[in-house]
Design an enzyme around this catalytic site. Structure first.
Site, short mmCIF file in Angstrom:
data_model
loop_
_atom_site.label_atom_id
_atom_site.label_comp_id
_atom_site.label_asym_id
_atom_site.label_seq_id
_atom_site.Cartn_x
_atom_site.Cartn_y
_atom_site.Cartn_z
N GLY A 11 7.69 -7.16 4.00
CA GLY A 11 6.48 -7.06 4.81
C GLY A 11 5.75 -8.39 4.90
O GLY A 11 4.52 -8.44 4.91
N ARG A 13 5.10 -10.45 7.20
CA ARG A 13 4.26 -10.77 8.36
C ARG A 13 2.98 -9.95 8.43
O ARG A 13 2.12 -10.20 9.26
CB ARG A 13 5.07 -10.56 9.66
N LEU A 15 -0.57 -7.92 6.90
CA LEU A 15 -1.82 -8.33 6.27
C LEU A 15 -1.58 -8.73 4.81
O LEU A 15 -1.98 -9.82 4.37
CB LEU A 15 -2.83 -7.18 6.35
N GLY A 17 1.53 -8.90 2.98
CA GLY A 17 2.66 -9.78 2.72
C GLY A 17 2.41 -11.23 3.10
O GLY A 17 2.78 -12.16 2.36
N TYR A 137 0.46 9.67 3.62
CA TYR A 137 0.61 8.29 3.15
C TYR A 137 0.42 8.21 1.64
O TYR A 137 1.18 7.55 0.93
CB TYR A 137 -0.41 7.41 3.87
N HIS A 180 -7.83 0.13 10.42
CA HIS A 180 -8.78 0.54 9.39
C HIS A 180 -10.21 0.20 9.83
O HIS A 180 -10.43 -0.46 10.83
CB HIS A 180 -8.44 -0.15 8.07
N TRP A 203 -18.09 5.74 14.09
CA TRP A 203 -17.70 7.06 13.59
C TRP A 203 -18.46 7.42 12.31
O TRP A 203 -18.67 6.59 11.44
CB TRP A 203 -16.20 7.06 13.27
N ARG A 210 -17.86 2.30 0.29
CA ARG A 210 -16.52 1.71 0.24
C ARG A 210 -16.54 0.36 -0.48
O ARG A 210 -17.56 -0.31 -0.54
CB ARG A 210 -15.96 1.51 1.65
#
Length: 308
Positions: A11, A13, A15, A17, A137, A180, A203, A210
């Site tokens: 991964g 390429r 966010l 990796g 997930y 996200h 939303w 968070r």
């Protein structure tokens, strides 16, 4: 790891990796490899085995995953569980079969119960029901870290796991339909600004709390763990600091320079009410984050403006 150790970033390429690649390069590591999806389909067991057999990989950062926000997870749960299980199963098994020296599996704090006590300790895993909007997930990620644990227990493989909190920064996904919260809000406010809109619709109620970690800090923690941690239990990676979505929205509004109003749409889902990681174990090992939220949002917005 030595500076010439062969290191595979699954991964590379994305966010996560790409941030790990940047961190390793800054630290002087020279032998870093990655493969695009066109070059290597990680859901294909035969392709992954052939890759590991030919490359003689020493270290693996397993950052490849199918990811998305609430909308994407709700809409495509079968895709999320299938693709993530296939990716991690193939890489972990090949790492075992071809005697990789060490592997770090990256999960997500969505693995924890929706109503877990706060801040969330590592041992709260599997103690309650998951958040329904990203259950598929989360189940895949739980399977991945448990797989690392059991390969370690049965075969003594040096496989470790970490659980980063909400990440943001360069190479993030800014698609409004499946990104996200952080990148989605950055894009919303930017487009509202350039189109001279009067307001931005957000939303939910703005009340959920968070925790956000700049992705280059996360990468630094991952490299730190690869070099300094060998335990069976997964390790939380975060800041230990939380912010309400309402406060985050205000930071993004000010960073972007939007002058209009913010409208919270309470008819849309909030998701988990609060999600803060306990990072006591990581701090006890000697690691702390460096980038605060306001500076991180500014860095992320600068990258967005240059690349979109």
């Amino acid at each position: 790891m030595n500076k010439d150790s062969k290191i595979y970033i699954a991964g590379h390429r994305g966010l996560v990796g790409s941030a790990i690649v940047r961190n390793l390069e800054l630290k002087g590591f020279k032998n870093i490899i990655g493969r695009t999806h066109k070059e290597l389909d990680l859901t294909n067991q035969a392709e992954v085995r052939k890759f590991f057999e030919e490359e003689n990989i020493e270290y693996v950062f397993l950052a490849a995953a199918k990811v998305g926000g609430i909308n994407a997870n709700n809409t495509y749960p079968a895709d999320f569980i299938y693709e993530n299980l296939m990716i991690q199963n193939n890489i972990i098994k090949s790492a075992h079969d071809f005697k990789v020296k060490k592997l770090l599996f990256l999960g997500s704090t969505c693995i924890y119960p929706k109503m877990a006590p706060q801040p969330i300790k590592e041992e709260y895993l599997l103690t309650g029901a998951l958040e329904p909007t990203n259950e598929a997930y989360a189940i895949a990620k739980i399977a991945g870290l448990e797989m690392c644990k059991f390969f370690r227990r049965q075969y003594r493989d040096n496989f470790i796991s970490c659980m980063p909190t909400n990440l943001y920064g360069p190479n993030d996904n800014f698609d409004l339909n499946n990104s996200h919260v952080m990148p989605a809000l950055i894009r919303k406010f930017h487009e509202a600004k350039i189109n001279n809109l009067d307001n931005v619709d957000v939303w939910g109620t703005g009340k959920p709390l968070r925790e956000f970690l700049y992705v280059d800090d996360m990468a630094d923690a991952c490299v730190f763990l690869m070099e300094n941690y060998d335990g069976e239990e997964h390790i939380n990676i975060g800041t230990g600091e939380e912010v309400s979505i309402k406060e985050l929205v205000q930071i993004i509004k000010e960073t972007v320079g939007f002058k209009g109003k913010i409208v919270f749409n309470s008819k849309m889902p909030d998701g988990t009410p609060r999600k803060l990681t306990d990072i006591g174990k990581l701090k006890s090992l000697g690691w702390n984050h460096k980038v605060d939220l306001k500076n991180g949002v500014s860095l992320a917005y600068d990258w967005f403006q240059k690349n979109y």
